[in-house]
Each structure stands twice: as C-alpha cells, then as structure tokens.
Design an enzyme around this catalytic site. Structure first.
Site, PDB file in Angstrom:
ATOM      1  N   GLY A   1       0.803  -1.214   0.000  1.00 30.73           N
ATOM      2  CA  GLY A   1       0.000   0.000   0.000  1.00 30.73           C
ATOM      3  C   GLY A   1       0.836   1.264   0.000  1.00 30.73           C
TER       4      GLY A   1
ATOM      5  CB  CYS B   1       9.896  -0.801   2.989  1.00 32.63           C
ATOM      6  SG  CYS B   1       9.341  -0.911   1.260  1.00 32.63           S
ATOM      7  CG  LEU B   2       4.054   1.410   4.466  1.00 30.95           C
ATOM      8  CD1 LEU B   2       3.590   2.157   3.227  1.00 30.95           C
ATOM      9  CD2 LEU B   2       3.005   0.366   4.866  1.00 30.95           C
TER      10      LEU B   2
ATOM     11  CG  HIS C   1      12.490  -5.029   2.314  1.00 28.41           C
ATOM     12  ND1 HIS C   1      11.440  -5.678   2.934  1.00 28.41           N
ATOM     13  CD2 HIS C   1      11.935  -4.039   1.582  1.00 28.41           C
ATOM     14  CE1 HIS C   1      10.294  -5.104   2.575  1.00 28.41           C
ATOM     15  NE2 HIS C   1      10.572  -4.105   1.752  1.00 28.41           N
TER      16      HIS C   1
ATOM     17  CD  GLU D   1      12.985  -7.239   5.688  1.00 30.42           C
ATOM     18  OE1 GLU D   1      12.059  -7.235   4.862  1.00 30.42           O
ATOM     19  OE2 GLU D   1      13.618  -6.189   5.997  1.00 30.42           O
TER      20      GLU D   1
END
Length: 736
Positions: free
Chosen positions: A64, A93-94, A184, A186
């Site tokens: 989203g 990120c988001l 990211h 991770e």
C-alpha cells in the site's frame, strides 16, 4: 540481581517479511523482548499508556501507500506523539515512506519498479550507516519519497538508478529519534546494510534515551493487550493430553529386484474406480520413496469445508459429524494423530502410516484472515478443502533400490504383513499388465476449454498496476482449464494416471481417489517436508523460474536463462524471503537458506529451486517438536509460490482478479506420518475430477499460471502458462 531486558515493539503492516525483521531485531538487540502488533489492531489511545515503557519501536514494511489510512493504520500517529511519550523509532520501506510523508516529504512512483532487486546504496557514513562502506541491499518498492529543502527529514543514503535517478534509501529526523531505510535490511541478499544498520540504530536509541529520559529503566514485565511476544509457540499444544503409551509399527522389509511400482498399485486395487486409493508416487528423479495406502472400508476418511464448522468422518457406510465448537480443524486433526502416535518403525523410511490426502488453496485462508465467500449448503459440487484418509496399513517402496516395506499400525497384524510380503515378492514372476502402454481412445477426442487469452493478458496488466501502486511485489496469477472427455473415450482414472505418468513423470506425483475427488498429479515441486522428533527439521523447496527442455537447451544454457535472469532471480528471491518469514513465525530464529536459486533438471523442464530449512531451539519440549511440521504447514499455507507477496494482500487481490476458487489446485497434497514426519507437495501440474462430473462425459479441471512481476511480459507469461499446461494435457491427447 537479574537485570530487566529491553522491550521492543514491532508494528507489522501485514507484510510477509515481518518475522524476518523480527529475527534481525533480536539478533541486533540481544536479550530483548519483542512485542508484535498489526498496524490496525490498536488505536494510538491504546498505545499511549505503555508507549514510553518501550526501549525502541520498529515500523515494518507492508503493501500500500503511506497516504492511505487503511494501509498505514496507527503508524502515522506514532510519528507524531508528544515528547513525553516519544521512543526511538526505526522505519523500513513503508515505514520510511510514512516517516517522510508525516514530516513534509512527498510520495511518488518509481519509473521502474524495484521488487526483489539488488542495488548498491551510497550513504553519508554517519548515524545508522556509521562504519559502513557502500552496501548491497534488496529493494521491494514501487513508491519512494522526495524530501523538501528546509524540511525536518535529512537524507542519509541513496541509490543511483539508471532508470529512476537518485532515490532516497535512508533518512533521519533532525530533532526526533527517528531513522528509516527504504530497502529491506531483513532480506536474505542484503549484506551489512541489514544487521550493522540495526546495531547502529540500537546504539543511537540508547544514547538518545540516556540524554532525554535519564531515569528510564526497562520493566521486567510489560503488558500490551492484543500483542504477542516473538518467537511464539502455538498454545494449541498445551490444550490436550499427550499419548504416553505409543503404539508399535509392525513391518517387514524385503528386496524385490526389478519391481514395477505400478504392479504393486494394481495388486492393491488401483484399477477399481469404485474404491478409495492413495498413491504418493516418486515417479522421477530426485524422488526415492513411493507410498501406497492399503485401504479398506474400515479406513476412516476426514473431510472438511472451510465455510462449515465441522469435520465429517466416514468409516464404511457410517458418517459422523464432529462440530468444531472450540477448536479449528488443524487442532482437531492434531489431536486425532496424537492419540494414534506410534514408534518402532524403520527410521530410514519417511512414512509408517498416518494421514494422507490433500488441502485446497482455500484451506490456508483462515490463518491469513481471508474469507472464502461461500454459502452454507452449496458444497455438494465442491471438492472438500480438507480430504484425508487415515492409513493403518501401507507399503513403501524405495524405487531407486527396489526395496519394499510392508507395515501396519494395527495390533496383532503380523499375519497380514507376511501375507502381503509374499504377494509383493511374487509380482516380478506373475503375469502383469500394469506397466504396458495405455492408449488414448481417439474416436471422439477430448475437448479443451482454455482461459480466455485476451482476458489473461489483460489480467497480467492489471496485476502489474497493483505492483506499480505498491499493493504487492509479486502476484501469482492463474487460470483454470476444463477438459471434457466424451463417455465414448473415457478411460478408468487409473489408466488416465498411467498416461499422465508416462508423458510427464515427476518426483512428487500422486494418484488420490478420495470421494468425491479423484486427483492426478505430476507435481515437480515439494512444498514442505519435516523429519520426526526429537530435533525435527522442516525444509521448504520453492520453485520459481521455468524453461522448457528442448534439444538445444543444455544445463549451461538453462542456467544462463534462469540463474542469469534478473526477473527469474527476483521471483525466487521474493518467495525465499516470504518462506523465511513463515518459518520464523513457527520456529523462531533457527532458519537457514541452504540453497539459493539452484538449477534443477526435470523430465520436461529446467527449474530454479531454493531450499530453506528451520528447526526449533535445543531443549524444546518433545510434544511441541513432534507437531512442529503440522504447525509450520498451518502457518505457511497457501504456498507462497502460488500467491505472491505480501501474502494476505496478494491473495485478496487474486480473489478479485481471478473470480473463481482454485480448489485443490495451488494447495498441497501428501502425508503426516503417525511417527511425526511429513511431506507435502505443491498441487501443480495436476488435474481433478469431481464425482458429480463422472456420469456421462467427464469434466476434468487443471490449473496453471505464473508469477507476475513488474518485469513480466504478458505474452511471455501466457507462453509459460502453456508450457506448464502441456505436461498435463498430453495425458489427454491434447496440447496448448
């Protein structure tokens, strides 16, 4: 005196990588207690009473956009709390996008989406990037922020994309203890930009707390209703008494040179369409063990529809309905197996007896929190979502070494075992027809109704729009093909399976005749296998990337086409990261990628395969370890290779796009041994027949599709789908 541990809050925005992030946080902040919530389960008023008791907060990634309230939830409020409630925070990120938008940055779409792409990131070498040179990181994003001159957000890191230009990859707030990265940390392919950056964040967080809240000390206990502590073990295991008086397996193993496995199947009644039958068939390399259930009327069969709150158990002519009032079907079946757990079988073979059957794609929706829009009472033409039989008597064949195990879970059943051993041993010298060629009746050929090609291409483009808008990184779009066999051309379903096996032999094949479903599979993909306790190990083997075998396609060329393809590596990487998350959710920290994107050879295709393994920590109670594989299966369905990522949002989008239930296709089939081990294959390259479609003309259904990424070409996706379909259609004398 024991020292209190730091408490960290992870806010999960329904990302399928959240527990990878959890594992990274626990590694970077040793001894911490990690609380996890979803971004829409708590309002800011719920969090404020306990917020300042946390040592740090991590805002995870998710689908989203940060400017859509339903996508971001409480996160937007966390960036704006008063100074007295402020806690050091780190966004991913988001999370970075949200931090930026709440403090003056603007959100934009990338010209070229970066999903599962590795980039080099440059940075200032300060703050969270202190002590690092340029880093290689994995990116999953289609949106990014632009900071404004004079804003409160300072850029710390950036990528220099050929297609997109300079993109912000790391930021900090100038006056508040907030940091974030766009990439990211991770991901399995992110290097020091993962752990080292989090360690730097923790150092900065501690320094900020010492300056701005010098009296702060972590609490020994911190209660946040509606959260859970990671890692977690399902509470289901403490709800039932464990079987302390285990049954014993009775078995005999014999060498039978040149044994034809199809002869064994026919000895057990495979040719009789009126009887139930289970055959899990290692029909090609690298398969080794084939499993045959020796069923009779007393073998109980278990069926369940996810829109109903009961399990039906059929034994002979008797049907019993068991209401699921205080438990789900996973727990009910777990307790059933626990009461019949056995020991004493040959540890060198994977199956002693137990559950065998299939789970549909929709059977995994409950764990995701996705509904199946069905009306109660309209399931008579659907395939059950759970369809298992309990196998007390079985035959296991090592197809590589022509060795056979005849075994029984029943008490005092040695006489049956010995009689069956004699029958199997006599097979090579007996007249046989099972291995002879079956021919397709061609008087009236089968007709094939394919998905509409124009619609499929349109749906690929719709998928790509969802990817560009940030709603998914990858969508596994599928279609159903219907094969009608006129009654004049019908074969027995067993003969049909032999045809399919002949034209498309596969290592994880199967023939299941479990009314009302007949299920023929030539699957090349193992989903999940798990060993027996103690020390159970779970292994998942996702396949993403397919090249048709042709005379000029050597291994070297296939490797170049698959392992050398940015698109294919991106597809596989996304599923590897998703599966790591599913495993971390079930086992905790002990997850390892033992193979990444290796090229494997199958009868008709070359495939790009990765291997991910997980296990519980040493000292885990045996009752938890014994049910580990079942729990991993529960938390991992539907298979990520058949959904995309993030899984929940992707499943919801695919429901809208496809407009049909997939049923057995995209689910799993296999077994859960009474001794604890299990093996489940992804239901692809498979075809299904419902009893209601047997009278007159037969109507078989086969599914096929592919992973749609931002790099997908619609025409190429259609071609890949046809390649996958052909392996099954050839068994009907047809092709795409």
């Amino acid at each position: 005196m024991a020292q209190a541990k730091p408490h960290v809050l992870l806010v999960d925005s329904y990302c399928s990588f959240a527990y990878n992030l959890a594992a990274l946080i626990k590694k970077a902040i040793p001894g911490s207690v990690l609380h996890v919530i979803k971004n829409d389960t708590h309002a800011i008023q719920d969090l404020l009473p306990v917020l300042s008791q946390f040592s740090a907060i991590v805002i995870g990634p998710g689908p989203g956009s940060p400017d859509i309230p339903s996508d971001i939830g409480v996160v937007c409020d966390l960036w704006k709390v008063a100074e007295k409630d402020m806690v050091p925070m780190f966004g991913v990120c988001l999370g970075q996008q949200s931090l930026g938008v709440e403090h003056g940055a603007t959100i934009h779409r990338l010209d070229t989406v970066k999903h599962g792409q590795v980039s080099v990131v440059k940075h200032t070498g300060t703050e969270i990037f202190e002590g690092l040179s340029d880093i290689k990181v994995v990116r999953y994003h289609s949106l990014y922020i632009r900071t404004k001159a004079g804003s409160e957000i300072e850029e710390l890191a950036w990528s220099e994309d050929e297609e997109n230009g300079k993109i912000v990859m790391g930021v900090r707030h100038l006056s508040k203890p907030f940091w974030a990265v766009q990439y990211h940390p991770e991901s399995v392919l992110t290097d020091e930009g993962g752990l080292k950056v989090f360690q730097n964040f923790w150092k900065l967080a501690q320094e900020w707390s010492q300056r701005h809240r010098p009296s702060f000390t972590p609490k020994f206990e911190l209660e946040l209703p509606g959260s859970h502590i990671w890692p977690r073990v399902s509470g289901r295991y403490s709800s039932h008494a464990f079987n302390k008086s285990l049954g014993k397996v009775t078995y005999t193993a014999v060498d039978v040179p040149n044994l034809a496995i199809l002869d064994v199947a026919e000895l057990l009644g495979a040719h009789d369409d009126s009887k139930r039958f289970v055959f899990l068939d290692s029909a090609a390399h690298p398969g080794q063990f084939s499993i045959l259930g020796c069923l009779d009327d007393s073998s109980p069969q278990f069926t369940h529809f996810v829109h109903e709150n009961s399990i039906e158990v059929t034994t002979g002519a008797t049907k019993q309905r068991h209401e699921l009032t205080d438990k789900d079907f996973w727990t009910w079946l777990d307790e059933y197996r626990e009461a019949r757990k056995v020991t004493g079988g040959d540890s060198t073979i994977p199956f002693w007896g137990g559950f065998a059957g299939y789970l549909t794609y929709e059977a995994g929706f409950g764990t995701l929190g996705v509904s199946v829009p069905r009306q109660s009472g309209h399931s008579e033409t659907n395939h059950p979502d759970v369809n298992f039989v309990w196998v007390d008597r079985s035959i296991v064949v090592d197809v590589l070494n022509s060795k056979v195990w005849v075994q029984s879970l029943l008490e005092n059943d040695g006489e049956w075992v010995q009689e069956m051993v004699q029958k199997v041993a006599a097979l090579p010298n007996a007249p046989t027809h099972a291995s002879s060629t079956v021919s397709i009746k061609s008087d009236v050929p089968a007709t094939v109704k394919f998905p509409d090609e124009a619609q499929y291409i349109n749906d690929v483009n719709r998928c790509k729009e969802y990817l560009f808008s940030g709603n998914s990184y990858e969508l596994c779009l599928t279609g159903l093909t219907h094969i009608t066999v006129p009654k004049e051309s019908k074969l027995s379903t067993w003969d049909r399976y032999k045809l399919l096996r002949d034209v498309n032999a596969a290592p994880h094949a199967g023939y299941l005749r479990l009314q009302p479903t007949t299920f023929l599979s030539s699957s090349p993909e193992r989903f999940l296998s798990y060993s027996r306790s103690p020390g159970a190990v779970c292994e998942l083997r996702p396949i993403k990337g397919t090249v048709r075998k042709l005379p000029h396609i050597t291994r070297e060329i296939a490797t170049q086409m698959l392992a050398g393809s940015r698109k294919e590596i991106a597809e596989n990487l996304m599923i590897v990261d998703l599966i790591r998350h599913d495993l971390h959710n079930a086992v905790g920290a002990n997850v390892d990628v033992s193979k990444f994107c290796g090229v494997e050879e199958y009868k008709t295709v070359w495939q790009l395969v990765s291997v991910i393994e997980g296990s519980l920590p040493e000292g885990t109670p045996v009752e938890v370890d014994d049910s580990l594989g079942w729990e991993v299966l529960r938390r991992s369905l539907p298979p990520g290779s058949m959904t995309g990522a993030p899984k929940k949002r992707s499943v919801e989008l695919l429901q809208q796009l496809e407009g049909f239930e997939r049923g057995p296709y995209s689910g799993v089939f296999g077994y859960w041994c009474a001794g604890g081990g299990g093996d489940w294959s992804v239901t692809i390259r498979s075809v299904f027949l419902h009893d209601s479609k047997k009278n007159g003309d037969e109507e078989w259904v086969v599914g096929a599709g592919g992973a749609i990424t931002a790099l997908s070409d619609p025409e190429a996706e259609l071609e890949e789908t046809n390649v996958k379909l052909n392996g099954v259609l050839n068994g009907f004398g047809a092709s795409a």
